[in-house]
Scaffold this motif. Structure first.
Motif, PDB file in Angstrom:
ATOM      1  N   HIS A 170       0.888  -1.177   0.000  1.00  0.00           N
ATOM      2  CA  HIS A 170       0.000   0.000   0.000  1.00  0.00           C
ATOM      3  C   HIS A 170       0.916   1.215   0.000  1.00  0.00           C
ATOM      4  O   HIS A 170       1.484   1.561   1.035  1.00  0.00           O
ATOM      5  CB  HIS A 170      -0.899  -0.004   1.242  1.00  0.00           C
ATOM      6  CG  HIS A 170      -1.780  -1.218   1.345  1.00  0.00           C
ATOM      7  ND1 HIS A 170      -1.272  -2.479   1.497  1.00  0.00           N
ATOM      8  CD2 HIS A 170      -3.122  -1.361   1.293  1.00  0.00           C
ATOM      9  CE1 HIS A 170      -2.275  -3.357   1.545  1.00  0.00           C
ATOM     10  NE2 HIS A 170      -3.399  -2.696   1.417  1.00  0.00           N
ATOM     11  N   ASP A 211      -5.276   6.155   4.436  1.00  0.00           N
ATOM     12  CA  ASP A 211      -6.364   5.225   4.094  1.00  0.00           C
ATOM     13  C   ASP A 211      -7.023   5.617   2.778  1.00  0.00           C
ATOM     14  O   ASP A 211      -7.112   6.808   2.448  1.00  0.00           O
ATOM     15  CB  ASP A 211      -7.441   5.258   5.188  1.00  0.00           C
ATOM     16  CG  ASP A 211      -7.007   4.519   6.434  1.00  0.00           C
ATOM     17  OD1 ASP A 211      -5.799   4.234   6.578  1.00  0.00           O
ATOM     18  OD2 ASP A 211      -7.871   4.231   7.275  1.00  0.00           O
ATOM     19  N   TYR A 215      -3.808  -5.426  13.945  1.00  0.00           N
ATOM     20  CA  TYR A 215      -4.322  -4.149  14.462  1.00  0.00           C
ATOM     21  C   TYR A 215      -4.521  -4.187  15.981  1.00  0.00           C
ATOM     22  O   TYR A 215      -4.387  -3.154  16.651  1.00  0.00           O
ATOM     23  CB  TYR A 215      -5.602  -3.734  13.731  1.00  0.00           C
ATOM     24  CG  TYR A 215      -5.292  -3.094  12.389  1.00  0.00           C
ATOM     25  CD1 TYR A 215      -4.535  -1.925  12.325  1.00  0.00           C
ATOM     26  CD2 TYR A 215      -5.721  -3.653  11.200  1.00  0.00           C
ATOM     27  CE1 TYR A 215      -4.212  -1.330  11.115  1.00  0.00           C
ATOM     28  CE2 TYR A 215      -5.411  -3.066   9.974  1.00  0.00           C
ATOM     29  CZ  TYR A 215      -4.664  -1.906   9.939  1.00  0.00           C
ATOM     30  OH  TYR A 215      -4.336  -1.319   8.747  1.00  0.00           O
ATOM     31  N   ARG A 238      -1.898   3.250   8.544  1.00  0.00           N
ATOM     32  CA  ARG A 238      -3.124   3.062   7.771  1.00  0.00           C
ATOM     33  C   ARG A 238      -3.968   2.013   8.471  1.00  0.00           C
ATOM     34  O   ARG A 238      -3.438   1.064   9.049  1.00  0.00           O
ATOM     35  CB  ARG A 238      -2.784   2.639   6.333  1.00  0.00           C
ATOM     36  CG  ARG A 238      -2.421   3.821   5.460  1.00  0.00           C
ATOM     37  CD  ARG A 238      -2.159   3.418   4.028  1.00  0.00           C
ATOM     38  NE  ARG A 238      -3.324   2.829   3.370  1.00  0.00           N
ATOM     39  CZ  ARG A 238      -3.491   2.788   2.058  1.00  0.00           C
ATOM     40  NH1 ARG A 238      -2.583   3.334   1.254  1.00  0.00           N
ATOM     41  NH2 ARG A 238      -4.560   2.212   1.536  1.00  0.00           N
ATOM     42  N   ARG A 239      -5.280   2.186   8.372  1.00  0.00           N
ATOM     43  CA  ARG A 239      -6.197   1.251   9.040  1.00  0.00           C
ATOM     44  C   ARG A 239      -6.858   0.309   8.044  1.00  0.00           C
ATOM     45  O   ARG A 239      -7.787  -0.416   8.411  1.00  0.00           O
ATOM     46  CB  ARG A 239      -7.287   2.047   9.772  1.00  0.00           C
ATOM     47  CG  ARG A 239      -6.761   2.729  11.023  1.00  0.00           C
ATOM     48  CD  ARG A 239      -6.802   1.772  12.197  1.00  0.00           C
ATOM     49  NE  ARG A 239      -5.948   2.196  13.285  1.00  0.00           N
ATOM     50  CZ  ARG A 239      -5.725   1.459  14.364  1.00  0.00           C
ATOM     51  NH1 ARG A 239      -6.273   0.278  14.502  1.00  0.00           N
ATOM     52  NH2 ARG A 239      -4.924   1.881  15.304  1.00  0.00           N
ATOM     53  N   ASP A 240      -6.403   0.332   6.785  1.00  0.00           N
ATOM     54  CA  ASP A 240      -7.111  -0.443   5.758  1.00  0.00           C
ATOM     55  C   ASP A 240      -6.191  -1.412   5.010  1.00  0.00           C
ATOM     56  O   ASP A 240      -6.435  -1.715   3.850  1.00  0.00           O
ATOM     57  CB  ASP A 240      -7.812   0.505   4.776  1.00  0.00           C
ATOM     58  CG  ASP A 240      -6.821   1.406   4.025  1.00  0.00           C
ATOM     59  OD1 ASP A 240      -5.619   1.412   4.391  1.00  0.00           O
ATOM     60  OD2 ASP A 240      -7.243   2.076   3.074  1.00  0.00           O
ATOM     61  N   TRP A 295      -7.235  -4.081   2.082  1.00  0.00           N
ATOM     62  CA  TRP A 295      -8.625  -3.763   1.704  1.00  0.00           C
ATOM     63  C   TRP A 295      -9.035  -4.389   0.371  1.00  0.00           C
ATOM     64  O   TRP A 295     -10.183  -4.812   0.217  1.00  0.00           O
ATOM     65  CB  TRP A 295      -8.870  -2.244   1.698  1.00  0.00           C
ATOM     66  CG  TRP A 295      -8.196  -1.474   0.596  1.00  0.00           C
ATOM     67  CD1 TRP A 295      -6.987  -0.851   0.667  1.00  0.00           C
ATOM     68  CD2 TRP A 295      -8.693  -1.232  -0.725  1.00  0.00           C
ATOM     69  NE1 TRP A 295      -6.678  -0.244  -0.516  1.00  0.00           N
ATOM     70  CE2 TRP A 295      -7.713  -0.460  -1.394  1.00  0.00           C
ATOM     71  CE3 TRP A 295      -9.854  -1.600  -1.421  1.00  0.00           C
ATOM     72  CZ2 TRP A 295      -7.848  -0.050  -2.727  1.00  0.00           C
ATOM     73  CZ3 TRP A 295      -9.982  -1.180  -2.750  1.00  0.00           C
ATOM     74  CH2 TRP A 295      -9.007  -0.412  -3.385  1.00  0.00           C
TER      75      TRP A 295
END
Ligand code: GLY
Length: 422
Positions: A212, A217, A399, A413-415, A418
């Motif tokens: 990523h 995000d 996480y 990043r929290r995704d 994805w």
């Protein structure tokens, strides 16, 4: 075996963790290493680009193998010097390493040997680059020619931004790396990272992952060295793997050998899976960071025989590597302000807790101050990695550990993952 591992980031910590688990290893020395790597290695204060110092260290420890982590060491000619001194080396020569160290070289190489990639223009001045934009449609892809730690790429939706990026590069933002600029056609598709080993003659696919690259995000924000990875990535169907191997990796190894610089080490093929098949985004002359982290969590086989086989021309005798039938996720904890101006010195607590057998927290940019407190000392600071039977479980585990670490001046990043989880 005595092994000298060169580098100090999360990739090198992951390599150290895996190498140290090998029953073949009697002594593992890292230069310069990082505080996390002290759990696996002896650390020696020799910089990754101090070629003479590293050759002397290889001699001092009677290294059976030198393993090069970062691109800066490749570009500095470390493999050339180490091999000339009589040591086995995992990592390409500086000439073979131009596949990473010069984007202009690689584009011309792709033309010469028929590797699919995007249309491009190599520009020596800002005026030339701005004029070349006429030949492309937005979004514009502007790349510094040389090494810029993953930060020399700007994707500009508007022409004014593209022109500003060109001015930045020629204005010295990336130092000598921006003395030349490559403008590229924007490729539509899904990004992927595939790794291939080569011993100069024989090659072998060695895993894949998805990174990523944007800071925030939703794939928003500036390009970075990579904010998180997962493996396996569903974009890599057996057909895509076969196409990338044949059209990109094998053609690259054959071409660079014809150029007189047989490749020994790992080639990182960053590709776009387009409707017309895979196209090269860029080559890197080393493992990906943080792709290496998830590969090492999934690699069941001993890594050391593969590294040694690349260095000594023995890859033909090696079996295919065995990967755990599990998913691995890496979440990068970065310092506020990364990639442009990461804040140094932020305190980090809670990293040493026991998070369980399937979690590893690799150090990427940390240091200990005089009182032993762990602090941020780089853009990407920690790599929280977890392995689980499926991707969702691995992501949730990673996480949960991110949330247990106390690093108020960090972000992530929290995704991550994805595309595979949507
Ligand atoms: N994660 C991308 C790179 O290592 O360049």
């Amino acid at each position: 075996m005595n092994i000298l591992l060169v580098g100090s980031g999360g990739r090198e910590h992951a390599l150290a963790w895996k190498i140290a688990a090998s029953p073949l290893v009697t002594r593992l020395v890292a230069a310069p290493g990082n505080p996390g790597m002290a759990a696996q290695c002896e650390l020696r204060e020799v910089a990754a680009t101090d070629v003479a110092g590293l050759v002397a260290l290889a001699r001092e420890i009677a290294a059976d193998l030198v393993v090069i982590g970062p691109e800066s060491s490749v570009a500095a000619g470390l493999a050339d010097a180490v091999e000339a001194a009589g040591f086995a080396c995992f990592g390409p020569t500086a000439i073979a390493g131009q596949l990473e160290s010069s984007k202009a070289f690689t584009k011309a190489f792709c033309d010469r040997y028929g590797l699919p990639t995007s249309a491009y223009a190599v520009c020596e001045t800002a005026e030339e680059a701005k004029a070349a934009l006429d030949r492309f449609v937005p979004p514009y892809v502007i790349k510094a020619d040389g090494l810029a730690a993953g930060k020399g790429v700007v994707i500009a939706p508007e022409r004014t931004e593209a022109e500003a990026a060109i001015d930045d590069a020629f204005g010295g933002r990336f130092g000598a790396a921006g003395a030349r600029v490559v403008i590229e056609e924007f490729l539509e598709g899904e990004i992927g990272s595939l790794f291939a080993l080569c011993d100069g003659t024989t090659s072998m696919v060695f895993g894949w992952a998805q990174d990523h690259k944007r800071a925030f995000d939703g794939d928003k924000g500036p390009n970075t060295g990579g904010m998180g990875t997962y493996s396996p990535a569903p974009v890599f169907t057996p057909q895509l793997v076969a196409q990338v191997r044949e059209r990109l990796a094998e053609r690259a190894f054959a071409g660079i050998a014809v150029d007189g610089a047989p490749y020994r080490g790992v080639l990182f093929v960053e590709l776009m899976a387009t409707r017309d098949g895979p196209k090269l985004v860029e080559f890197n002359a080393r493992f990906g960071d943080p792709e290496c982290q998830v590969l090492m969590l999934r690699l069941e086989s001993d890594l050391v025989p593969y590294l040694l086989a690349c260095a000594t021309g023995q890859l033909a005798g090696m079996p295919e590597p065995v990967w755990r039938d599990e998913a691995a996720v890496c979440v990068v904890l970065a310092a506020e302000g990364y990639p442009d101006a990461p804040k140094a010195g932020g305190e980090i607590r809670g990293v040493e807790a026991d998070f369980g057998a399937d979690v590893v927290v690799f150090h990427a940019g940390t240091k200990r101050d005089g009182s032993g407190t762990l602090r941020a000392a780089g853009g990407r600071v920690l790599n929280v990695c977890a392995r689980a039977p499926d991707l969702r479980a691995a992501r949730d585990r990673a996480y949960a550990v991110v949330d247990a670490i106390d690093f108020p001046e960090g972000f992530c990043r929290r995704d991550i993952g994805w595309r595979a989880l949507r």
